[in-house]
Design an enzyme around this catalytic site. Sequence first.
Site, short mmCIF file in Angstrom:
data_model
loop_
_atom_site.label_atom_id
_atom_site.label_comp_id
_atom_site.label_asym_id
_atom_site.label_seq_id
_atom_site.Cartn_x
_atom_site.Cartn_y
_atom_site.Cartn_z
N GLY A 140 -9.38 -6.60 -10.97
CA GLY A 140 -8.19 -5.55 -10.73
C GLY A 140 -6.99 -5.76 -11.52
N LEU B 285 -16.10 -5.18 -7.41
CA LEU B 285 -15.91 -3.98 -7.98
C LEU B 285 -15.48 -2.83 -7.26
CD1 LEU B 285 -18.21 -4.49 -11.11
CD2 LEU B 285 -15.86 -5.14 -11.00
N ASP C 54 -19.12 -10.24 -3.21
CA ASP C 54 -18.17 -10.09 -2.24
C ASP C 54 -17.78 -11.20 -1.39
OD1 ASP C 54 -16.88 -8.89 0.27
OD2 ASP C 54 -17.99 -6.91 -0.46
N PHE D 250 -6.95 -13.09 -5.53
CA PHE D 250 -6.33 -11.78 -5.50
C PHE D 250 -7.13 -10.80 -4.81
CE2 PHE D 250 -5.25 -13.48 -9.89
CZ PHE D 250 -3.74 -13.14 -9.92
N SER E 78 2.68 -10.66 -0.20
CA SER E 78 3.26 -9.40 -0.63
C SER E 78 4.54 -9.53 -0.06
CB SER E 78 2.61 -8.49 -0.11
OG SER E 78 3.26 -7.33 -0.42
N TYR F 142 -2.33 -3.73 6.91
CA TYR F 142 -2.13 -4.29 5.48
C TYR F 142 -1.46 -5.43 5.54
CZ TYR F 142 -0.90 -5.42 0.64
OH TYR F 142 -0.92 -6.27 -0.49
N LYS G 145 -1.85 -9.76 5.36
CA LYS G 145 -1.16 -10.84 4.54
C LYS G 145 -0.26 -11.77 5.49
CE LYS G 145 -2.22 -9.09 0.70
NZ LYS G 145 -3.07 -9.80 -0.41
N LEU H 271 4.64 4.65 -6.93
CA LEU H 271 5.38 5.36 -7.70
C LEU H 271 4.87 5.28 -9.15
CD1 LEU H 271 7.94 7.03 -8.09
CD2 LEU H 271 9.10 4.75 -8.37
N PRO I 275 6.70 7.71 5.84
CA PRO I 275 6.75 7.12 7.29
C PRO I 275 6.47 5.35 6.67
CG PRO I 275 5.10 9.00 7.58
CD PRO I 275 5.57 8.94 5.97
P1 NAD Z 1 -6.51 -4.37 -7.12
O1 NAD Z 1 -7.29 -3.48 -6.04
O2 NAD Z 1 -6.45 -3.69 -8.54
O3 NAD Z 1 -7.44 -5.80 -7.32
C1 NAD Z 1 -7.94 -6.33 -6.00
C2 NAD Z 1 -9.20 -6.71 -6.55
O4 NAD Z 1 -10.20 -7.32 -5.40
C3 NAD Z 1 -10.32 -5.42 -6.95
O5 NAD Z 1 -10.82 -5.41 -8.41
C4 NAD Z 1 -11.27 -5.32 -5.92
O6 NAD Z 1 -12.41 -4.62 -6.58
C5 NAD Z 1 -11.40 -6.74 -5.58
N1 NAD Z 1 -11.98 -7.02 -4.22
C6 NAD Z 1 -11.55 -6.29 -3.02
N2 NAD Z 1 -12.20 -6.82 -2.07
C7 NAD Z 1 -12.89 -7.72 -2.31
C8 NAD Z 1 -13.97 -8.62 -1.83
N3 NAD Z 1 -14.43 -8.47 -0.49
N4 NAD Z 1 -14.86 -9.31 -2.45
C9 NAD Z 1 -14.58 -9.23 -3.65
N5 NAD Z 1 -13.68 -8.60 -4.47
C10 NAD Z 1 -13.00 -7.73 -3.91
O7 NAD Z 1 -5.01 -4.74 -6.63
P2 NAD Z 1 -3.97 -5.47 -7.28
O8 NAD Z 1 -2.88 -4.72 -7.41
O9 NAD Z 1 -4.30 -6.17 -8.76
O10 NAD Z 1 -3.76 -6.75 -6.29
C11 NAD Z 1 -4.22 -7.98 -6.18
C12 NAD Z 1 -3.61 -8.77 -4.92
O11 NAD Z 1 -2.28 -8.69 -4.92
C13 NAD Z 1 -4.13 -7.85 -3.58
O12 NAD Z 1 -4.32 -9.08 -2.68
C14 NAD Z 1 -3.01 -7.26 -3.20
O13 NAD Z 1 -3.02 -7.09 -1.73
C15 NAD Z 1 -1.86 -8.08 -3.55
N6 NAD Z 1 -0.38 -7.48 -3.74
C16 NAD Z 1 -0.49 -6.31 -4.70
C17 NAD Z 1 0.78 -5.55 -4.95
C18 NAD Z 1 0.66 -4.24 -5.67
O14 NAD Z 1 1.65 -3.54 -5.67
N7 NAD Z 1 -0.07 -4.25 -6.72
C19 NAD Z 1 1.92 -5.91 -4.32
C20 NAD Z 1 1.74 -7.13 -3.41
C21 NAD Z 1 0.54 -8.07 -3.17
N1 UFG Z 2 7.76 6.90 -4.10
C1 UFG Z 2 8.05 8.13 -4.24
N2 UFG Z 2 6.89 8.91 -4.56
C2 UFG Z 2 5.62 8.59 -4.68
C3 UFG Z 2 5.27 7.14 -4.59
C4 UFG Z 2 6.41 6.19 -4.17
O1 UFG Z 2 9.00 8.63 -4.01
O2 UFG Z 2 4.65 9.25 -5.07
C5 UFG Z 2 8.71 5.99 -3.62
C6 UFG Z 2 8.67 5.36 -2.39
O3 UFG Z 2 9.22 5.76 -1.50
C7 UFG Z 2 9.38 4.00 -2.44
C8 UFG Z 2 9.34 3.72 -4.06
O4 UFG Z 2 8.86 4.87 -4.79
O5 UFG Z 2 10.81 4.18 -2.60
C9 UFG Z 2 8.18 2.71 -4.37
O6 UFG Z 2 7.08 3.06 -3.60
P1 UFG Z 2 5.66 2.30 -3.96
O7 UFG Z 2 4.63 3.05 -3.14
O8 UFG Z 2 5.54 2.21 -5.44
O9 UFG Z 2 6.00 0.80 -3.55
P2 UFG Z 2 6.41 0.23 -1.98
O10 UFG Z 2 7.62 -0.73 -2.11
O11 UFG Z 2 6.27 1.22 -0.92
O12 UFG Z 2 5.05 -0.67 -1.84
C10 UFG Z 2 4.80 -1.79 -2.62
C11 UFG Z 2 3.21 -2.18 -2.53
C12 UFG Z 2 2.63 -2.37 -1.10
C13 UFG Z 2 3.64 -3.37 -0.46
C14 UFG Z 2 5.02 -2.97 -0.60
C15 UFG Z 2 5.93 -4.23 0.10
O13 UFG Z 2 2.30 -1.01 -2.88
O14 UFG Z 2 1.49 -2.84 -1.10
O15 UFG Z 2 5.43 -2.79 -1.75
O16 UFG Z 2 5.78 -5.36 -0.72
F1 UFG Z 2 3.31 -3.49 0.79
#
Ligand code: NAD
Ligand code: UFG
Length: 342
Positions: A10, A33, A58, A80, A124, A148, A152, A199, A292
Amino acid sequence: MKVLVTGGAGYIGSHTILQLLEAGHHVTAVDNLSNSQMESLLRVQKLAGRSLAFHEADITDPAALDRVFAAAGAEAVIHFAGLKAVGESVSQPLRYYRNNVTGTLNLLEAMDAHDVRTLVFSSSATVYGSNPQMPLKEDSRLGATNPYGRTKQQIEEILTDVQASDGRWRLALLRYFNPVGAHPSGQIGEDPQGPPNNLFPYVTQVAVGRRDMLNVFGGDYPTSDGTGIRDYIHVMDLAAGHLAALDYLAAREGVHTWNLGSGSGHSVLEIIRAFEKAAQTAIPYSLAERRPGDAPVSLADPTAAFRDLGWKAAETLENMCADAWRWQQNNPNGYRVEAAAS
Ligand code: NAD
Ligand code: UFG
């Protein structure tokens, strides 16, 4: 060190594995994947000039996990793997609890059975829910507001209970704020399947012509320009935080929680302007209703990570935009080679 990385194909996993390989660690990646492509790890190996072991498996399948641990000889795990779309978690809560919580229970059981008790977990900032206290500190009140986020928070509690039952566990809970950007090579980056929820990928897809315009969710928040403020962190800084946490755990047992953020906030309109400058292209947008569940502001207090790990976010917003744009320009359809539209 031999490190097993779940969800390694990921977005954040691939950038972290690259840094692990560059630092000389031996990596086994596990991924089903479901939200990624094997291509990311092929590119990681090319960039690092080193190979890794990959298992398509998985984490909700205990027998598959057992086979992976038997083969990997892991000394530590970075976890992750998980589903991460807030809206989807509201409509499919059971799928989220099974994948994220049951998957983590299986992982912990496999670790225990194979005598591996060092884990870095992707938590997160979502665990703070709608806590208005800014900046957020690790001991700020928790209260996730969607399934979600609750997965966490529950996993954090499970990990804490497990450590309390057996002091040998070494656990890091990393609460990410808003990860963005890509490796500066433009070879690996964020590749959401379907319309992006976040975003940055939305903005880059507008810039590259895959989407017509951006909806700015809310122009009436109590912020400087009325749009939401977030703490954006470059994915390369975030990846480095994982290596720092692993180093820390090598010398310490216990549960350790750190915010990984920059401590500074940017509004949606500031992001649009910074991106337009980096990409030298206009981002058409329109002000829309609030989304929301969105908080007006989310900001980390990252001082604990600096104090304990010597880690802090170093990359500028300019680099976050330039690197995200380089990735998107080089790979208009992400890792899919054919002209996929979604
Ligand atoms: P991502 O979806 O790109 O990566 C997650 C990976 O986990 C993917 O490759 C997916 O195929 C794999 N996966 C999901 N379920 C699985 C399973 N049951 N078995 C094996 N593989 C599995 O997401 P990311 O942005 O790289 O996020 C990684 C981690 O960080 C996640 O746990 C996510 O919740 C956390 N996180 C992400 C963000 C963000 O904004 N990207 C913010 C806070 C926390
Ligand atoms: N936003 C827009 N337009 C879009 C997408 C987002 O205006 O199309 C705004 C949102 O309202 C927010 C800012 O851009 O004000 C950032 O939004 P993101 O969706 O990029 O990020 P969030 O902070 O909402 O969410 C992220 C992660 C979530 C996590 C959360 C809190 O994606 O998984 O941070 O940690 F839950």
